[in-house]
Motif scaffolding. Sequence first.
Motif, PDB file in Angstrom:
ATOM      1  N   LEU A  19      14.424 -14.021  11.456  1.00  0.00           N
ATOM      2  CA  LEU A  19      14.120 -15.438  11.295  1.00  0.00           C
ATOM      3  C   LEU A  19      13.670 -15.689   9.863  1.00  0.00           C
ATOM      4  O   LEU A  19      12.693 -15.098   9.397  1.00  0.00           O
ATOM      5  CB  LEU A  19      13.024 -15.862  12.279  1.00  0.00           C
ATOM      6  CG  LEU A  19      12.578 -17.319  12.185  1.00  0.00           C
ATOM      7  CD1 LEU A  19      13.704 -18.246  12.610  1.00  0.00           C
ATOM      8  CD2 LEU A  19      11.334 -17.567  13.031  1.00  0.00           C
ATOM      9  N   GLU A  20      14.371 -16.564   9.170  1.00  0.00           N
ATOM     10  CA  GLU A  20      14.030 -16.867   7.781  1.00  0.00           C
ATOM     11  C   GLU A  20      13.234 -18.153   7.648  1.00  0.00           C
ATOM     12  O   GLU A  20      12.498 -18.328   6.677  1.00  0.00           O
ATOM     13  CB  GLU A  20      15.294 -16.936   6.936  1.00  0.00           C
ATOM     14  CG  GLU A  20      16.020 -15.591   6.873  1.00  0.00           C
ATOM     15  CD  GLU A  20      17.281 -15.638   6.041  1.00  0.00           C
ATOM     16  OE1 GLU A  20      17.701 -16.757   5.672  1.00  0.00           O
ATOM     17  OE2 GLU A  20      17.827 -14.557   5.762  1.00  0.00           O
ATOM     18  N   GLY A  21      13.391 -19.050   8.608  1.00  0.00           N
ATOM     19  CA  GLY A  21      12.642 -20.298   8.530  1.00  0.00           C
ATOM     20  C   GLY A  21      12.764 -21.118   9.791  1.00  0.00           C
ATOM     21  O   GLY A  21      13.720 -20.974  10.556  1.00  0.00           O
ATOM     22  N   VAL A  22      11.762 -21.977  10.022  1.00  0.00           N
ATOM     23  CA  VAL A  22      11.733 -22.866  11.187  1.00  0.00           C
ATOM     24  C   VAL A  22      11.500 -24.287  10.702  1.00  0.00           C
ATOM     25  O   VAL A  22      10.677 -24.522   9.802  1.00  0.00           O
ATOM     26  CB  VAL A  22      10.601 -22.480  12.162  1.00  0.00           C
ATOM     27  CG1 VAL A  22      10.605 -23.393  13.389  1.00  0.00           C
ATOM     28  CG2 VAL A  22      10.687 -21.035  12.567  1.00  0.00           C
ATOM     29  N   GLN A  23      12.209 -25.229  11.287  1.00  0.00           N
ATOM     30  CA  GLN A  23      11.989 -26.635  10.987  1.00  0.00           C
ATOM     31  C   GLN A  23      11.910 -27.414  12.281  1.00  0.00           C
ATOM     32  O   GLN A  23      12.773 -27.267  13.155  1.00  0.00           O
ATOM     33  CB  GLN A  23      13.119 -27.185  10.104  1.00  0.00           C
ATOM     34  CG  GLN A  23      12.883 -28.624   9.656  1.00  0.00           C
ATOM     35  CD  GLN A  23      13.989 -29.137   8.748  1.00  0.00           C
ATOM     36  OE1 GLN A  23      15.008 -28.462   8.570  1.00  0.00           O
ATOM     37  NE2 GLN A  23      13.815 -30.312   8.173  1.00  0.00           N
ATOM     38  N   LEU A  83      16.348 -23.069  13.731  1.00  0.00           N
ATOM     39  CA  LEU A  83      16.016 -21.706  13.314  1.00  0.00           C
ATOM     40  C   LEU A  83      17.056 -21.243  12.294  1.00  0.00           C
ATOM     41  O   LEU A  83      18.244 -21.178  12.611  1.00  0.00           O
ATOM     42  CB  LEU A  83      16.028 -20.761  14.520  1.00  0.00           C
ATOM     43  CG  LEU A  83      15.191 -21.185  15.730  1.00  0.00           C
ATOM     44  CD1 LEU A  83      15.421 -20.213  16.884  1.00  0.00           C
ATOM     45  CD2 LEU A  83      13.717 -21.264  15.373  1.00  0.00           C
ATOM     46  N   THR A  84      16.622 -20.946  11.091  1.00  0.00           N
ATOM     47  CA  THR A  84      17.510 -20.380  10.082  1.00  0.00           C
ATOM     48  C   THR A  84      17.366 -18.865  10.123  1.00  0.00           C
ATOM     49  O   THR A  84      16.256 -18.334   9.985  1.00  0.00           O
ATOM     50  CB  THR A  84      17.156 -20.892   8.676  1.00  0.00           C
ATOM     51  OG1 THR A  84      17.245 -22.316   8.675  1.00  0.00           O
ATOM     52  CG2 THR A  84      18.116 -20.324   7.637  1.00  0.00           C
ATOM     53  N   SER A 120      19.109 -14.690   9.440  1.00  0.00           N
ATOM     54  CA  SER A 120      19.776 -13.876   8.433  1.00  0.00           C
ATOM     55  C   SER A 120      21.281 -14.087   8.471  1.00  0.00           C
ATOM     56  O   SER A 120      21.855 -14.445   9.498  1.00  0.00           O
ATOM     57  CB  SER A 120      19.449 -12.392   8.644  1.00  0.00           C
ATOM     58  OG  SER A 120      19.633 -12.006   9.996  1.00  0.00           O
ATOM     59  N   ASN A 172       6.204 -20.847  10.645  1.00  0.00           N
ATOM     60  CA  ASN A 172       6.802 -20.129   9.516  1.00  0.00           C
ATOM     61  C   ASN A 172       5.896 -19.003   9.032  1.00  0.00           C
ATOM     62  O   ASN A 172       6.365 -17.916   8.701  1.00  0.00           O
ATOM     63  CB  ASN A 172       7.103 -21.100   8.375  1.00  0.00           C
ATOM     64  CG  ASN A 172       8.406 -21.858   8.598  1.00  0.00           C
ATOM     65  OD1 ASN A 172       9.488 -21.286   8.500  1.00  0.00           O
ATOM     66  ND2 ASN A 172       8.304 -23.138   8.921  1.00  0.00           N
ATOM     67  N   GLU A 173       4.607 -19.245   9.005  1.00  0.00           N
ATOM     68  CA  GLU A 173       3.671 -18.208   8.555  1.00  0.00           C
ATOM     69  C   GLU A 173       3.675 -17.008   9.486  1.00  0.00           C
ATOM     70  O   GLU A 173       3.643 -15.855   9.047  1.00  0.00           O
ATOM     71  CB  GLU A 173       2.246 -18.779   8.482  1.00  0.00           C
ATOM     72  CG  GLU A 173       1.954 -19.588   7.243  1.00  0.00           C
ATOM     73  CD  GLU A 173       0.504 -20.053   7.213  1.00  0.00           C
ATOM     74  OE1 GLU A 173      -0.247 -19.747   8.182  1.00  0.00           O
ATOM     75  OE2 GLU A 173       0.117 -20.728   6.237  1.00  0.00           O
ATOM     76  N   ALA A 187       8.274 -15.984  10.481  1.00  0.00           N
ATOM     77  CA  ALA A 187       9.314 -15.681   9.495  1.00  0.00           C
ATOM     78  C   ALA A 187       9.249 -14.208   9.093  1.00  0.00           C
ATOM     79  O   ALA A 187       8.168 -13.647   8.895  1.00  0.00           O
ATOM     80  CB  ALA A 187       9.157 -16.574   8.265  1.00  0.00           C
ATOM     81  N   GLY A 188      10.429 -13.589   8.997  1.00  0.00           N
ATOM     82  CA  GLY A 188      10.508 -12.168   8.653  1.00  0.00           C
ATOM     83  C   GLY A 188      10.605 -11.252   9.859  1.00  0.00           C
ATOM     84  O   GLY A 188      10.854 -10.056   9.708  1.00  0.00           O
TER      85      GLY A 188
END
Length: 354
Positions: free
Chosen positions: A138-142, A155-156, A158, A186-187, A190-191
């Motif tokens: 997971l690289e990012g959430v909006q 969900l963005t 890889s 995100n904190e 992410a990762g």
Amino acid sequence: MALPGLNERERRILEAVIQTYVETAQPAGSRSLAHKFGLGVSPANIRNTMSDLEEKGYLFHPHASAGRVPTDVAYRVYVDSLIAFRPLGATERRRLTAQIATGGSAVEAILRRAAQSLGVITQELGIALGPRLDNAILEGVQLIRLSSERLLVALTLSAGAVRTIFVDVRGEIADPAIAEVTRVLNERLAGLTLRQIRSSLGDRLRDLGPTREASDLLNVFIEEGDQLFDSALESDDDAVMLGQASVLAGQPEFASIDNMRKLVALTETREKLGELLRRRSETGRVSITIGNEHNDPKLANFTVVTAPYHAGPLSGVIGVIGPTRMPYDKIISLVTHTSELVTDLLKENSRVHG
């Protein structure tokens, strides 16, 4: 090359029969083989050898024809021991690159173009299996408000993959609370891979101490996390993309209504086709399954050729489905090159999005 149970003459004649049938779709006769291949023996000797090959299960008589047609066993021997692979020409390489690399960079878009392009070039049915995203990072959430009681979670992942899920909330959530939860997600997430998130979401989101509204929204993720992330993966399990089945219509095998029905039935059972391709993605190499080797009546008249693609932890397969009478040397080279091209494009996506 010596083959168990076949002498040199049998090997050469078997290869000639296969090449003739692949090129013409007509049973190979002894006279035509003697004329075309210069085998150094008379048509009578070729005919006797073909009879021996038939007894051994490599050839058969279709209907009342005097010629012979290869069996699935013959194609297997050809692929494993006789075939001479030819490198892909520069023109075909450029054509594939231009068609697959041009357009959207999302994983699904690349795979759809690859299946389409591969099918057109080979005149078979192009196929691609989307990657399972359990190991996607997971690289990012909006979070995006759709209505007073529904949010869209984007969900963005890889390699440029994107998944969206819907979250229903009880009562309208203020914009600052949505922004706060977006920051927290995100904190904390992410990762991580989606598998890690699904197994530990509750523990990672508890005791964060945001505002009351933000806590209420976070509790939705804590309580429904497994279901939410399962839904993000559902569309991806066994996601099969197909090229145009119409490219096969010109092949003699599909003049038969029965064969065309089998092809249509095959393309309509995406779940089973996905299971077949998923097993092949685990082999890590080019996979060729011919006719009755499938142990599935729907595939008894077809060959499936696939090769894996990779992008970090993501993997799937790309390939073609066609009649067992296919130019294996050309198709294996095309499928292999396409899988390598898709891998390169997905790796480039990972660098761009990383």
